[in-house]
Write a protein that holds these residues in place. Sequence first.
Motif, mmCIF file in Angstrom:
data_model
loop_
_atom_site.group_PDB
_atom_site.id
_atom_site.type_symbol
_atom_site.label_atom_id
_atom_site.label_comp_id
_atom_site.label_asym_id
_atom_site.label_seq_id
_atom_site.Cartn_x
_atom_site.Cartn_y
_atom_site.Cartn_z
ATOM 1 N N ASP A 233 0.601 -1.143 0.101
ATOM 2 C CA ASP A 233 0.284 0.043 0.006
ATOM 3 C C ASP A 233 0.887 1.338 0.069
ATOM 4 N N THR A 234 0.226 2.328 -0.298
ATOM 5 C CA THR A 234 1.193 3.442 -0.488
ATOM 6 C C THR A 234 0.198 4.767 0.013
ATOM 7 N N GLN A 235 0.940 5.890 0.308
ATOM 8 C CA GLN A 235 0.174 7.053 0.523
ATOM 9 C C GLN A 235 1.209 8.225 0.199
ATOM 10 N N ARG A 236 0.418 9.346 -0.290
ATOM 11 C CA ARG A 236 1.232 10.470 -0.681
ATOM 12 C C ARG A 236 1.882 11.359 0.166
ATOM 13 N N VAL A 237 2.730 11.925 -0.075
ATOM 14 C CA VAL A 237 3.689 12.622 0.661
ATOM 15 C C VAL A 237 4.099 13.917 0.002
ATOM 16 N N GLY A 238 4.615 14.912 0.349
ATOM 17 C CA GLY A 238 4.977 16.404 -0.121
ATOM 18 C C GLY A 238 6.479 16.589 0.119
ATOM 19 N N HIS A 239 6.854 17.623 -0.653
ATOM 20 C CA HIS A 239 8.176 17.903 -0.628
ATOM 21 C C HIS A 239 8.439 18.883 0.876
ATOM 22 N N HIS A 240 7.334 19.144 1.707
ATOM 23 C CA HIS A 240 7.424 19.487 3.043
ATOM 24 C C HIS A 240 7.758 18.596 4.019
ATOM 25 N N ASP A 241 7.475 17.198 3.606
ATOM 26 C CA ASP A 241 7.559 16.113 4.647
ATOM 27 C C ASP A 241 8.917 15.732 5.009
ATOM 28 N N THR A 242 9.451 15.621 6.300
ATOM 29 C CA THR A 242 10.775 15.261 6.598
ATOM 30 C C THR A 242 10.892 13.834 6.669
ATOM 31 N N PRO A 243 12.066 13.157 6.875
ATOM 32 C CA PRO A 243 12.190 11.906 7.104
ATOM 33 C C PRO A 243 11.067 11.231 8.228
ATOM 34 N N GLU A 244 11.420 12.163 9.188
ATOM 35 C CA GLU A 244 10.737 11.725 10.525
ATOM 36 C C GLU A 244 9.069 11.986 10.197
ATOM 37 N N ASP A 245 8.602 12.859 9.458
ATOM 38 C CA ASP A 245 7.184 12.676 8.904
ATOM 39 C C ASP A 245 7.054 11.433 8.090
ATOM 40 N N MET A 246 7.766 11.141 7.295
ATOM 41 C CA MET A 246 7.518 9.723 6.474
ATOM 42 C C MET A 246 7.484 8.529 7.522
ATOM 43 N N ILE A 247 8.285 8.518 8.666
ATOM 44 C CA ILE A 247 8.373 7.524 9.287
ATOM 45 C C ILE A 247 6.919 7.335 9.954
ATOM 46 N N ARG A 248 6.500 8.366 10.531
ATOM 47 C CA ARG A 248 5.188 8.581 11.188
ATOM 48 C C ARG A 248 4.098 8.183 10.191
ATOM 49 N N ILE A 249 3.975 8.711 9.020
ATOM 50 C CA ILE A 249 3.118 8.266 8.010
ATOM 51 C C ILE A 249 3.250 6.597 7.723
ATOM 52 N N GLY A 250 4.460 6.367 7.673
ATOM 53 C CA GLY A 250 4.736 5.172 7.227
ATOM 54 C C GLY A 250 4.031 3.861 8.378
ATOM 55 N N ARG A 251 4.261 4.457 9.737
ATOM 56 C CA ARG A 251 3.713 3.567 10.617
ATOM 57 C C ARG A 251 2.452 2.923 10.398
ATOM 58 N N ASP A 252 1.417 3.780 10.038
ATOM 59 C CA ASP A 252 0.132 3.384 9.591
ATOM 60 C C ASP A 252 0.076 2.498 8.403
ATOM 61 N N ILE A 253 0.935 2.663 7.445
ATOM 62 C CA ILE A 253 0.692 1.911 6.356
ATOM 63 C C ILE A 253 1.556 0.563 6.518
ATOM 64 N N GLU A 254 2.279 0.443 7.490
ATOM 65 C CA GLU A 254 2.982 -0.789 7.711
ATOM 66 C C GLU A 254 2.034 -1.686 8.474
ATOM 67 N N ARG A 255 1.207 -0.919 9.430
ATOM 68 C CA ARG A 255 0.553 -1.723 10.271
ATOM 69 C C ARG A 255 -0.942 -2.434 9.439
ATOM 70 N N ARG A 256 -1.358 -1.744 8.692
ATOM 71 C CA ARG A 256 -2.392 -2.291 7.666
ATOM 72 C C ARG A 256 -1.923 -3.282 6.802
ATOM 73 N N VAL A 257 -0.798 -2.904 6.160
ATOM 74 C CA VAL A 257 -0.301 -4.009 5.031
ATOM 75 C C VAL A 257 0.042 -5.357 5.839
ATOM 76 N N LEU A 258 0.786 -5.196 6.956
ATOM 77 C CA LEU A 258 1.186 -6.547 7.520
ATOM 78 C C LEU A 258 -0.091 -7.366 8.073
ATOM 79 N N ALA A 259 -1.015 -6.543 8.601
ATOM 80 C CA ALA A 259 -2.334 -7.541 8.937
ATOM 81 C C ALA A 259 -3.021 -7.897 7.885
ATOM 82 N N GLN A 260 -3.145 -7.373 6.813
ATOM 83 C CA GLN A 260 -4.014 -7.718 5.777
ATOM 84 C C GLN A 260 -3.050 -9.142 5.140
#
Length: 282
Positions: A233-260
């Motif tokens: 699964d994926t989610q859109r990010v922008g130029h303003h997102d830092t690596p830490e923002d991506m890690i935060r956003i990514g945690r939600d993606i990781e949870r639902r992808v692994l559960a599925q």
Amino acid sequence: MPHYVLTLSCPDRPGIVSAVSGRLLRHGGNILESQQYNDLATDRFFMRTVFAADALLPELQASIGELAHDFAMDWSLRDRAQPRRVMLLASRFDHCLADILYRWRIGELPMQITAVVSNHPRDTYRHLAFDGIDFHHLPVDRGRKAEQEAALWSLIEGTQTELVVLARYMQVLSDALAARLAGRCINIHHSFLPGFKGARPYHQAHARGVKLIGATAHFVTADLDEGPIIEQDTQRVGHHDTPEDMIRIGRDIERRVLAQALRYWLDDRILLNGHRTVVFAV
């Protein structure tokens, strides 16, 4: 009547569906659900069938085994009432572990958790309720990886674990252990593979200025992050997102992808197809 699930793959040829349904009928089977797929690239046939029957599992296994021999099938037959045995491995980041435990607790992931294993001590997860699940701390000390993996393998065998889930277990399995667990170990990688393999994928993604980040659940092989892909699964990010923002956003993606991915495996919906998978999604 008991409900069974039959999965199979074999070289494609006429008459497979007829032969399977006829064999089930011979044992009084009533087909409740059936999905099939012919991979034209490999000329290989895949099938998943759920059926009800009064016949006992050993009787059905013997009968389908005869059919499987005639069609050169790789196959599996399981009583759906028998819970699968799953071991969870985690490291310091526990969001995937916490999510799986929650989904298991509310009945969304029906399974028997044989153990939680971590290279970090129990108090790392003091905010999590393990509800009587055995916890094992197996540290990976320098120069003692082989000893740690031997203890892990002994635990897998001793608990009759069918599937090992690497719920952000931040250790690379040795080639030997990966080979032993072929087809029965699922990893969640915090990147949309095949891009950004290995360590710090969100930092790699940020450096490349990507506009989408994602996560990938795949079977573990000796080749790092190269195993057959199960779910993404994926989610859109922008130029303003830092690596830490991506890690935060990514945690939600990781949870639902692994559960599925785990949900698919528990319901016998994943069939290996060489370096790929066939996933009979709902």
